[in-house]
Motif scaffolding. Structure first.
Motif, PDB file in Angstrom:
ATOM      1  N   TYR A  49       0.862  -1.186   0.000  1.00  0.00           N
ATOM      2  CA  TYR A  49       0.000   0.000   0.000  1.00  0.00           C
ATOM      3  C   TYR A  49       0.892   1.227   0.000  1.00  0.00           C
ATOM      4  N   ARG A  50       0.523   2.211  -0.827  1.00  0.00           N
ATOM      5  CA  ARG A  50       1.335   3.428  -0.946  1.00  0.00           C
ATOM      6  C   ARG A  50       0.691   4.567  -0.178  1.00  0.00           C
ATOM      7  N   LEU A  51       1.517   5.292   0.553  1.00  0.00           N
ATOM      8  CA  LEU A  51       1.087   6.472   1.277  1.00  0.00           C
ATOM      9  C   LEU A  51       1.803   7.682   0.711  1.00  0.00           C
ATOM     10  N   MET A  52       1.071   8.756   0.465  1.00  0.00           N
ATOM     11  CA  MET A  52       1.688  10.001   0.022  1.00  0.00           C
ATOM     12  C   MET A  52       2.151  10.756   1.259  1.00  0.00           C
ATOM     13  N   MET A  85       4.128  10.331  -5.785  1.00  0.00           N
ATOM     14  CA  MET A  85       2.676  10.343  -5.929  1.00  0.00           C
ATOM     15  C   MET A  85       2.249  11.798  -6.053  1.00  0.00           C
ATOM     16  N   ASP A  86       1.735  12.191  -7.193  1.00  0.00           N
ATOM     17  CA  ASP A  86       1.340  13.585  -7.445  1.00  0.00           C
ATOM     18  C   ASP A  86       2.473  14.552  -7.147  1.00  0.00           C
ATOM     19  N   VAL A  92       6.031   2.991   0.860  1.00  0.00           N
ATOM     20  CA  VAL A  92       5.395   1.715   0.542  1.00  0.00           C
ATOM     21  C   VAL A  92       5.313   0.935   1.844  1.00  0.00           C
ATOM     22  N   VAL A  93       4.086   0.557   2.212  1.00  0.00           N
ATOM     23  CA  VAL A  93       3.858  -0.210   3.435  1.00  0.00           C
ATOM     24  C   VAL A  93       3.429  -1.607   3.021  1.00  0.00           C
ATOM     25  N   GLU A  94       4.141  -2.615   3.503  1.00  0.00           N
ATOM     26  CA  GLU A  94       3.762  -4.001   3.252  1.00  0.00           C
ATOM     27  C   GLU A  94       3.003  -4.497   4.483  1.00  0.00           C
ATOM     28  N   ALA A  95       1.709  -4.801   4.276  1.00  0.00           N
ATOM     29  CA  ALA A  95       0.837  -5.217   5.379  1.00  0.00           C
ATOM     30  C   ALA A  95       0.142  -6.518   5.016  1.00  0.00           C
ATOM     31  N   LEU A  96       0.114  -7.448   5.976  1.00  0.00           N
ATOM     32  CA  LEU A  96      -0.505  -8.754   5.755  1.00  0.00           C
ATOM     33  C   LEU A  96      -1.510  -9.044   6.864  1.00  0.00           C
TER      34      LEU A  96
END
Length: 127
Positions: A49-52, A85-86, A92-96
């Motif tokens: 998941y991407r965070l700006m 992003m913009d 980048v967060v890797e979450a499971l």
């Protein structure tokens, strides 16, 4: 520094002591560094998941550390993204998902340019 909705008043005095004009001001103060979105919905089959990252007054935002409070979600990694992003830096967060039913995690990001943690909530439904 305080953030959020703030109300202040400015008083302007005239030539005579009794002449006073009160001007109410409402300001929404943003943190110097923020992350968006503040809430992330985990999707089946997706793990990244991407965070700006939005630096308001600072030119850059350098991730210093992060902390996790989790109930059924494992945050595997948080790393800077090579893609913007913009035009803004991104993480980048890797979450499971690891739990059953409603699952959630709070990710607290600390940036070099801002002393307060930036909170991002992850939610989803586990197996």
């Amino acid at each position: 520094m305080r953030t959020g909705l703030t109300q202040e008043q400015v008083y302007l005095r005239g030539e005579k002591n009794n002449d006073v004009l009160r001007v109410p001001i409402r300001i929404n103060l943003r943190p110097i560094v923020d992350a968006w979105p503040h809430s992330v919905l985990l999707m089946p089959g997706q793990k990244e998941y991407r965070l700006m990252v939005r630096p308001a007054f600072a030119k850059t935002a350098t991730l210093r550390s992060y902390k996790i409070q989790s109930a059924g979600i494992r945050i595997v990694s948080v790393r800077p993204s090579k893609k913007l992003m913009d035009g803004k830096p991104a993480l980048v967060v890797e979450a499971l998902p690891t739990g059953k039913g409603f699952i959630s995690a709070k990710l607290y990001l600390r940036f070099k340019q801002w002393s307060k943690p930036v909170k991002v909530t992850f939610v989803g439904v586990g197996k």
